[in-house]
Design a protein around this motif. Structure first.
Motif, PDB file in Angstrom:
ATOM      1  N   ASP A   2      -5.318   3.506  11.281  1.00 47.31           N
ATOM      2  CA  ASP A   2      -5.111   2.128  10.946  1.00 47.31           C
ATOM      3  C   ASP A   2      -3.906   1.557  11.371  1.00 47.31           C
ATOM      4  O   ASP A   2      -3.738   0.403  11.622  1.00 47.31           O
ATOM      5  CB  ASP A   2      -5.541   2.155   9.423  1.00 47.31           C
ATOM      6  CG  ASP A   2      -6.999   2.214   9.072  1.00 47.31           C
ATOM      7  OD1 ASP A   2      -7.800   1.961   9.918  1.00 47.31           O
ATOM      8  OD2 ASP A   2      -7.289   2.033   7.832  1.00 47.31           O
ATOM      9  N   TRP A   3      -2.769   2.255  10.847  1.00 48.31           N
ATOM     10  CA  TRP A   3      -1.368   1.726  11.250  1.00 48.31           C
ATOM     11  C   TRP A   3      -1.327   1.375  12.413  1.00 48.31           C
ATOM     12  O   TRP A   3      -0.546   0.330  12.923  1.00 48.31           O
ATOM     13  CB  TRP A   3      -0.393   2.896  10.722  1.00 48.31           C
ATOM     14  CG  TRP A   3      -0.281   3.155   9.413  1.00 48.31           C
ATOM     15  CD1 TRP A   3      -0.658   4.529   8.562  1.00 48.31           C
ATOM     16  CD2 TRP A   3      -0.114   2.504   8.001  1.00 48.31           C
ATOM     17  NE1 TRP A   3      -0.613   4.430   7.390  1.00 48.31           N
ATOM     18  CE2 TRP A   3      -0.283   2.975   6.927  1.00 48.31           C
ATOM     19  CE3 TRP A   3       0.040   1.016   7.836  1.00 48.31           C
ATOM     20  CZ2 TRP A   3      -0.046   2.494   5.564  1.00 48.31           C
ATOM     21  CZ3 TRP A   3       0.336   0.531   6.695  1.00 48.31           C
ATOM     22  CH2 TRP A   3       0.281   1.354   5.600  1.00 48.31           C
ATOM     23  N   LEU A   4      -1.775   2.454  13.424  1.00 51.85           N
ATOM     24  CA  LEU A   4      -1.509   2.137  14.783  1.00 51.85           C
ATOM     25  C   LEU A   4      -2.227   0.996  15.417  1.00 51.85           C
ATOM     26  O   LEU A   4      -1.862  -0.019  16.159  1.00 51.85           O
ATOM     27  CB  LEU A   4      -1.842   3.263  15.698  1.00 51.85           C
ATOM     28  CG  LEU A   4      -1.622   3.427  16.959  1.00 51.85           C
ATOM     29  CD1 LEU A   4       0.081   3.058  17.220  1.00 51.85           C
ATOM     30  CD2 LEU A   4      -1.990   4.940  17.860  1.00 51.85           C
ATOM     31  N   ILE A  17       7.595  12.057   0.929  1.00 51.22           N
ATOM     32  CA  ILE A  17       6.485  12.755   1.205  1.00 51.22           C
ATOM     33  C   ILE A  17       5.402  11.810   1.005  1.00 51.22           C
ATOM     34  O   ILE A  17       4.353  11.985   1.858  1.00 51.22           O
ATOM     35  CB  ILE A  17       6.293  14.058   0.426  1.00 51.22           C
ATOM     36  CG1 ILE A  17       7.375  15.160   0.704  1.00 51.22           C
ATOM     37  CG2 ILE A  17       4.839  14.655   0.203  1.00 51.22           C
ATOM     38  CD1 ILE A  17       7.306  15.583   2.041  1.00 51.22           C
ATOM     39  N   GLY A  18       5.226  10.963  -0.141  1.00 54.21           N
ATOM     40  CA  GLY A  18       4.520   9.902  -0.175  1.00 54.21           C
ATOM     41  C   GLY A  18       4.144   8.810   1.000  1.00 54.21           C
ATOM     42  O   GLY A  18       2.975   8.694   1.117  1.00 54.21           O
ATOM     43  N   GLY A  22       0.956   7.524   5.581  1.00 49.09           N
ATOM     44  CA  GLY A  22       1.009   7.393   6.853  1.00 49.09           C
ATOM     45  C   GLY A  22       0.277   8.196   8.012  1.00 49.09           C
ATOM     46  O   GLY A  22      -0.637   7.704   8.907  1.00 49.09           O
ATOM     47  N   SER A  23       0.006   9.785   7.267  1.00 44.09           N
ATOM     48  CA  SER A  23      -0.847  10.438   8.076  1.00 44.09           C
ATOM     49  C   SER A  23      -2.321  10.284   7.845  1.00 44.09           C
ATOM     50  O   SER A  23      -3.112  10.220   8.696  1.00 44.09           O
ATOM     51  CB  SER A  23      -0.422  11.801   7.881  1.00 44.09           C
ATOM     52  OG  SER A  23      -0.603  12.216   6.526  1.00 44.09           O
ATOM     53  N   ARG A  24      -2.742  10.142   6.528  1.00 43.41           N
ATOM     54  CA  ARG A  24      -3.955   9.676   6.203  1.00 43.41           C
ATOM     55  C   ARG A  24      -4.670   8.438   6.967  1.00 43.41           C
ATOM     56  O   ARG A  24      -5.894   8.372   7.307  1.00 43.41           O
ATOM     57  CB  ARG A  24      -4.254   9.543   4.702  1.00 43.41           C
ATOM     58  CG  ARG A  24      -3.782  10.552   3.896  1.00 43.41           C
ATOM     59  CD  ARG A  24      -3.839  10.106   2.280  1.00 43.41           C
ATOM     60  NE  ARG A  24      -3.451  11.551   1.567  1.00 43.41           N
ATOM     61  CZ  ARG A  24      -4.419  12.309   0.843  1.00 43.41           C
ATOM     62  NH1 ARG A  24      -5.815  11.807   0.855  1.00 43.41           N
ATOM     63  NH2 ARG A  24      -4.045  13.399  -0.013  1.00 43.41           N
ATOM     64  N   MET A  62       0.742  -1.210  -0.069  1.00 47.30           N
ATOM     65  CA  MET A  62      -0.143  -0.102  -0.069  1.00 47.30           C
ATOM     66  C   MET A  62       0.738   1.289   0.048  1.00 47.30           C
ATOM     67  O   MET A  62       0.612   2.291  -0.593  1.00 47.30           O
ATOM     68  CB  MET A  62      -0.923  -0.089   1.193  1.00 47.30           C
ATOM     69  CG  MET A  62      -1.827   1.117   1.213  1.00 47.30           C
ATOM     70  SD  MET A  62      -2.766   1.093   2.812  1.00 47.30           S
ATOM     71  CE  MET A  62      -3.897   0.075   2.399  1.00 47.30           C
ATOM     72  N   VAL A  63       1.834   1.192   0.749  1.00 46.68           N
ATOM     73  CA  VAL A  63       2.665   2.553   0.729  1.00 46.68           C
ATOM     74  C   VAL A  63       3.504   2.575  -0.501  1.00 46.68           C
ATOM     75  O   VAL A  63       3.540   3.893  -0.875  1.00 46.68           O
ATOM     76  CB  VAL A  63       3.904   2.437   1.939  1.00 46.68           C
ATOM     77  CG1 VAL A  63       4.862   3.470   1.959  1.00 46.68           C
ATOM     78  CG2 VAL A  63       3.030   2.262   3.381  1.00 46.68           C
TER      79      VAL A  63
END
Length: 675
Positions: free
Chosen positions: A191-193, A179-180, A185-187, A74-75
């Motif tokens: 979910d990540w956490l 930046i991508g 990551g911020s969006r 995804m990243v």
């Protein structure tokens, strides 16, 4: 940056965590900060692409959680989307880099439930270069995958068409990829956490169910108690939870004593623990159907830690209960000094730390002898190769301090052993460092410093001018024979840095060995020694095609003669790190001794092999060839690869300390039990 010891292998030290720079970052990642995404910037991508980003290629290590793989993809795709939005072509993925190996800065996070990202930009030079469109290759190949460089594809959607290539553009590509990653990551920060929590919880649940439930590391039942402690600390540096039993307990139908170390798999970093404890079974992959095998990324297929370090670890599948306490860092093993020291003290040759002790004692001016046969003292049996420290002024205090600091059990003796002993001087050690750059040399130098061997760096000029008489022993780390001989070609580098040892250097080296010197070679450097010294040894694997013999970065079962001076203190059977390495043919058994052989059967311990049973089984792995008054020790594998296989360190430690013997002919003339 080129690391002082290990060059860019600093990026490949991520499960052993030997280098202090890596240890500092690992503590942030796995003990303090626990980031969900880790991004490792590199160069360079395959020409003519502009940048490589995920998704990666197969295979995927089965210990990695599926959510990690999905997160990586995804990243990578989000970064790729950003490049297309900014009309930046040449973004490639799905080549070369896989998700199999544990040990890189972007791969070790996978085994900690983290998303590890790698990018590789093109153009690593300060000067701009123009690439005419007609000069670009039509395709590039990486392993089994071939990509068109002119037609769009899934993994190369927008080909770069040529033009100027500048360092500033590489920085722009790095910036956009960063930046991508930050954007996605911020969006999806919640979910990540939550997913890192979800994965950790699942790992705990799976571990508590058993199969395996835990790994037990006995404190006492070890060939080298110090390496068992070091393995525990390697795991701790990687964030793995380790416990120490405070009472005896039952597991696997056996009573285990207080002081046993326990690594329960019911923990968040279960994938890292299991991956390091269990054998790897790399998938069989081919360049094309029926073709040669496809080399794994980095040439690594197996790395099981207890095998490399010769540590006794017991797997327990069924759940059990035990009273334990958490271990922050494992202390050195228990130490003792017992007996009457009328004559001196004895150190077992089994401990790598005994070599540190010998080096310290010699530096202080103490007399150390090497026992050539087994003997018993104060009711303790000692293997051949034990170190006998002669009593002198202040020696006892140094022995006691050293025993406590290193965790050694020392036996005092009232009289000299009733076996032959050879007095040792501090060996005058030289390590060859080529101008071509050799990370294997750097790792070797690191190990020498870590074990307190005084060592000088030898350059080509030392050999060319015959400035070798100041040394008892010279070590050549793994390096291609032609590279040692020829080095950089003229014009490739400034004049002082071109060329290798050269013909004059070869002649001076041969004379030095004949006069009593000891030459030690690792893996590929053995080919150079055979040719340079005219040894009656041949590389038995050199002409075998890859389809018939292929062992990439794997652990091969090997047996050693620990009655031979080169094999003193070595386990009778342990793993050799074999990276498409060497087996030897002995052409003159009167001149050449075999110290180690690849096992007759069950050769693969961890990794991947094709044809080992046919081409390696029973063949010599380590030989000692006498030449004049000197000797050459050819170790056919990598006995110190990235400071991982501590179980085979003793082979070159023995050669080094033996080269300092006051009566070297005694040791050079001794053979072992192997035919």
């Amino acid at each position: 940056m080129w690391h002082e010891y290990v060059g860019h292998d600093i990026n490949r030290d991520w499960f052993m965590l030997r280098q202090p720079e890596v240890q500092v970052i690992a503590r942030q990642l796995w003990e303090e900060w626990y980031p969900q995404i880790i991004f490792n910037h590199h160069q360079h991508s395959p020409f003519p692409t502009r940048i490589f980003i995920p998704p990666f290629a197969d295979p995927v290590n089965p210990n990695i959680h599926p959510l990690v793989v999905r997160g990586v993809n995804m990243v990578g795709e989000h970064m790729a989307k950003r490049f297309e939005e900014l009309e930046m072509p040449g973004v490639v993925s799905g080549l070369t880099f896989t998700m199999w190996w544990n040990g890189g800065m972007r791969t070790a996070p996978y085994f900690h439930n983290q998303v590890g990202i790698l990018s590789e930009v093109t153009h690593r030079y300060a000067s701009p270069v123009y690439h005419h469109p007609d000069s670009l290759p039509e395709t590039i190949r990486a392993g089994s995958r071939e990509l068109s460089m002119t037609e769009p594809s899934i993994h190369y959607t927008n080909p770069w068409r040529g033009g100027w290539s500048r360092l500033s553009e590489s920085m722009d590509y790095h910036l956009v990829s960063s930046i991508g990653a930050l954007d996605i990551g911020s969006r999806l920060r919640e979910d990540w956490l939550y997913n890192i929590y979800r994965m950790g919880s699942q790992q705990i649940r799976d571990g508590e169910a058993g199969g395996p439930f835990a790994y037990l590391i006995p404190s006492e039942d070890q060939w080298d108690r110090g390496e068992a402690v070091e393995m525990i600390n390697v795991l701790r540096r990687g964030g793995v939870e380790i416990h120490l039993a405070t009472e005896a307990f039952q597991a696997n139908g056996t009573e285990w004593p207080e002081g046993t170390y326990v690594a329960f798999t019911g923990q968040a970093f279960r994938p890292h623990l299991v991956d390091l404890m269990e054998p790897q079974d790399h998938p069989q992959r081919e360049i094309y159907p029926g073709g040669p095998p496809e080399p794994p990324y980095g040439g690594l297929a197996g790395w099981t830690l207890p095998m490399q370090m010769a540590v006794n670890v017991v797997r327990v599948d069924e759940p059990f209960e035990a009273r334990v306490e958490a271990v922050e860092r494992a202390a050195v093993p228990s130490s003792s000094v017992v007996g009457d020291a009328g004559f001196g003290w004895v150190l077992s040759p089994r401990r790598n730390a005994a070599r540190v002790a010998v080096n310290r004692l010699q530096a202080a001016g103490d007399r150390v002898h090497l026992a050539t046969d087994a003997f018993e003292a104060a009711g303790v049996a000692f293997d051949p190769g034990a170190f006998v420290v002669e009593a002198g002024s202040g020696t006892e205090a140094r022995v006691r301090t050293m025993a406590e600091e290193l965790g050694l059990r020392v036996v005092a003796i009232a009289a000299a052993p009733a076996v032959e002993t050879v007095p040792l001087r501090t060996p005058r050690l030289g390590l060859y460092m080529p101008w071509t750059g050799n990370m294997d040399e750097g790792w070797t130098r690191f190990i020498f410093h870590e074990h307190e061997f005084p060592v000088d760096t030898l350059r080509n000029a030392h050999f060319q001018r015959g400035e070798l008489d100041a040394y008892d022993v010279i070590v050549l780390s793994d390096q291609n024979a032609n590279s040692i001989l020829q080095g950089h070609r003229p014009g490739a580098m400034p004049e002082p840095y071109v060329g290798g040892i050269g013909a004059d250097g070869v002649e001076h080296l041969r004379r030095w060995v004949e006069a009593g010197g000891t030459l030690v070679t690792f893996d590929g450097a053995g080919d150079f020694a055979i040719d340079a010294l005219g040894l009656p040894v041949a590389n038995a694997t050199v002409a075998i095609p890859r389809e018939e013999l292929f062992v990439p970065g794997s652990l091969i079962r090997t047996v050693f003669d620990n009655t031979h001076p080169i094999g003193y203190g070595t386990p009778g059977e342990t793993a050799a790190f074999f990276q498409n390495s060497r087996a030897w043919d002995v052409l003159d058994p009167e001149q050449v001794d075999v110290v180690g052989r690849y096992a007759d059967e069950d050769l693969l311990m961890s990794g991947w092999e094709i044809g080992a049973g046919t081409h390696l089984a029973g063949r010599p792995a380590v030989v000692r060839a006498r030449l004049g008054a000197g000797q050459a020790v050819l170790i056919g594998f990598r006995p110190q690869f990235r400071a991982q296989p501590t179980g085979t360190y003793r082979l070159f430690f023995n050669a080094i300390h033996g080269a300092g013997a006051e009566d070297r002919p005694v040791l050079i003339g001794r053979t072992g039990a192997f035919e």
